[in-house]
Write a protein that holds these residues in place. Sequence first.
Motif, PDB file in Angstrom:
ATOM      1  N   UNK A 166       7.599  25.492  44.689  1.00  0.00           N
ATOM      2  CA  UNK A 166       7.469  26.788  44.037  1.00  0.00           C
ATOM      3  C   UNK A 166       6.770  26.594  42.694  1.00  0.00           C
ATOM      4  N   UNK A 167       6.494  27.695  42.026  1.00  0.00           N
ATOM      5  CA  UNK A 167       5.707  27.636  40.788  1.00  0.00           C
ATOM      6  C   UNK A 167       6.310  26.664  39.776  1.00  0.00           C
ATOM      7  N   UNK A 168       5.457  25.884  39.166  1.00  0.00           N
ATOM      8  CA  UNK A 168       5.854  24.892  38.163  1.00  0.00           C
ATOM      9  C   UNK A 168       6.331  25.623  36.911  1.00  0.00           C
ATOM     10  N   UNK A 169       7.619  25.510  36.601  1.00  0.00           N
ATOM     11  CA  UNK A 169       8.184  26.246  35.468  1.00  0.00           C
ATOM     12  C   UNK A 169       7.728  25.713  34.123  1.00  0.00           C
ATOM     13  N   UNK A 170       7.144  24.522  34.095  1.00  0.00           N
ATOM     14  CA  UNK A 170       6.690  23.951  32.822  1.00  0.00           C
ATOM     15  C   UNK A 170       5.327  24.480  32.402  1.00  0.00           C
ATOM     16  N   UNK A 171       4.653  25.226  33.295  1.00  0.00           N
ATOM     17  CA  UNK A 171       3.300  25.694  33.000  1.00  0.00           C
ATOM     18  C   UNK A 171       3.266  26.558  31.745  1.00  0.00           C
ATOM     19  N   UNK A 172       4.209  27.507  31.650  1.00  0.00           N
ATOM     20  CA  UNK A 172       4.210  28.400  30.494  1.00  0.00           C
ATOM     21  C   UNK A 172       4.378  27.663  29.190  1.00  0.00           C
ATOM     22  N   UNK A 173       5.338  26.732  29.166  1.00  0.00           N
ATOM     23  CA  UNK A 173       5.573  25.952  27.945  1.00  0.00           C
ATOM     24  C   UNK A 173       4.370  25.096  27.606  1.00  0.00           C
ATOM     25  N   UNK A 174       3.737  24.535  28.635  1.00  0.00           N
ATOM     26  CA  UNK A 174       2.558  23.692  28.417  1.00  0.00           C
ATOM     27  C   UNK A 174       1.416  24.503  27.814  1.00  0.00           C
ATOM     28  N   UNK A 175       1.164  25.677  28.377  1.00  0.00           N
ATOM     29  CA  UNK A 175       0.098  26.529  27.849  1.00  0.00           C
ATOM     30  C   UNK A 175       0.376  26.910  26.401  1.00  0.00           C
ATOM     31  N   UNK A 176       1.628  27.254  26.114  1.00  0.00           N
ATOM     32  CA  UNK A 176       1.995  27.612  24.745  1.00  0.00           C
ATOM     33  C   UNK A 176       1.791  26.435  23.793  1.00  0.00           C
ATOM     34  N   UNK A 177       2.151  25.234  24.243  1.00  0.00           N
ATOM     35  CA  UNK A 177       1.974  24.037  23.411  1.00  0.00           C
ATOM     36  C   UNK A 177       0.507  23.801  23.085  1.00  0.00           C
TER      37      UNK A 177
END
Length: 329
Positions: A166-177
């Motif tokens: 399923x969708x990688x939940x770390x993507x949002x945090x990574x983009x924000x970083x």
Amino acid sequence: MSNEEKRIWGIHTQDDRLFLRDKIIAIGWNAMGDLSDIDANRDAFKEKYTQVYPDAKKGNIATGAGMLYRFCHEIQIGDYVIFPSKSNREVNIGIVEGDYVYDPNQIEYVQTRKVKWLKHLPRMAFSQGALYEIGSALTLFSVKNYADEFLGALDKNFNKNYSSDSEDESVGATADDIVESTRDFILKELSRQLKGYDLESFVADLLRAMGYRTTVSAKGGDSGIDITAYKDELPPRILVQVKSTDSDIRESTIQSLKGAMREGDYGLFVTLSNYTKNAQKYLDSTPIIRGINGTELVDLILKYYKDLSDKYRKMIPLKQVYIPVPREE
């Protein structure tokens, strides 16, 4: 196995084959010679680095000397190593088996340590956040945020694949970083390279990129107005004051801008820092004056970056890339 129990290091190289074939990790700076000849403290490494590279900038001295010191003295036998190889796009996980060794036979990577490679996994086996952490700009760095994920990959039952889950939940945090790192970089470069009159010229160029005609006031003028701007040949006139100070702007400073304005004028106050509570209240109650703080200034730079002059794009070098973001619900 927790991050507190085991130290994990990330490392980059331009010679994947050397690491994998010779089962080592290594860093360069061959002009530094044998690191074991330097006293085992950071100040001694900085002093040696300054002698060897006299033209190095202060920040580069601290960073380079720090990595060399850590490679020689802080990495211990039994520590884990994460090495992302570019040639085959794999993440290689190993364990340090040897103390620091200076190898003068190497052409570039003379500072070495023996490593036993335990596992070689495709990048798709890891979350976007983990991949971002080991994509550090540094040659040698600590892996902390996603340490457990990398250590978990050593489990014999590990069979993770973020391309099919399923969708990688770390993507949002990574983009924000990534976005925040870019913002920090821009603000630091502005503060470092553009002081006083230099920042005024930059703001004038940014306003030009936004479609305004601008005139920078003569240096040393006592009017308190740094830039005069017009959207076209007709009024209103926009009077701009620019401050590169690190301290927050006070209400009295903004009032001085209003005192220089005539009827029909608009005011713009630009600072790399922020506004005090009273100053922000004054701005809120004075709609003919707009205040822009450091964060808002960075937003405008990102929006109009391609239209800035070559001089400033070279000063703040950015590359447009696409980064993954969470899907909208």
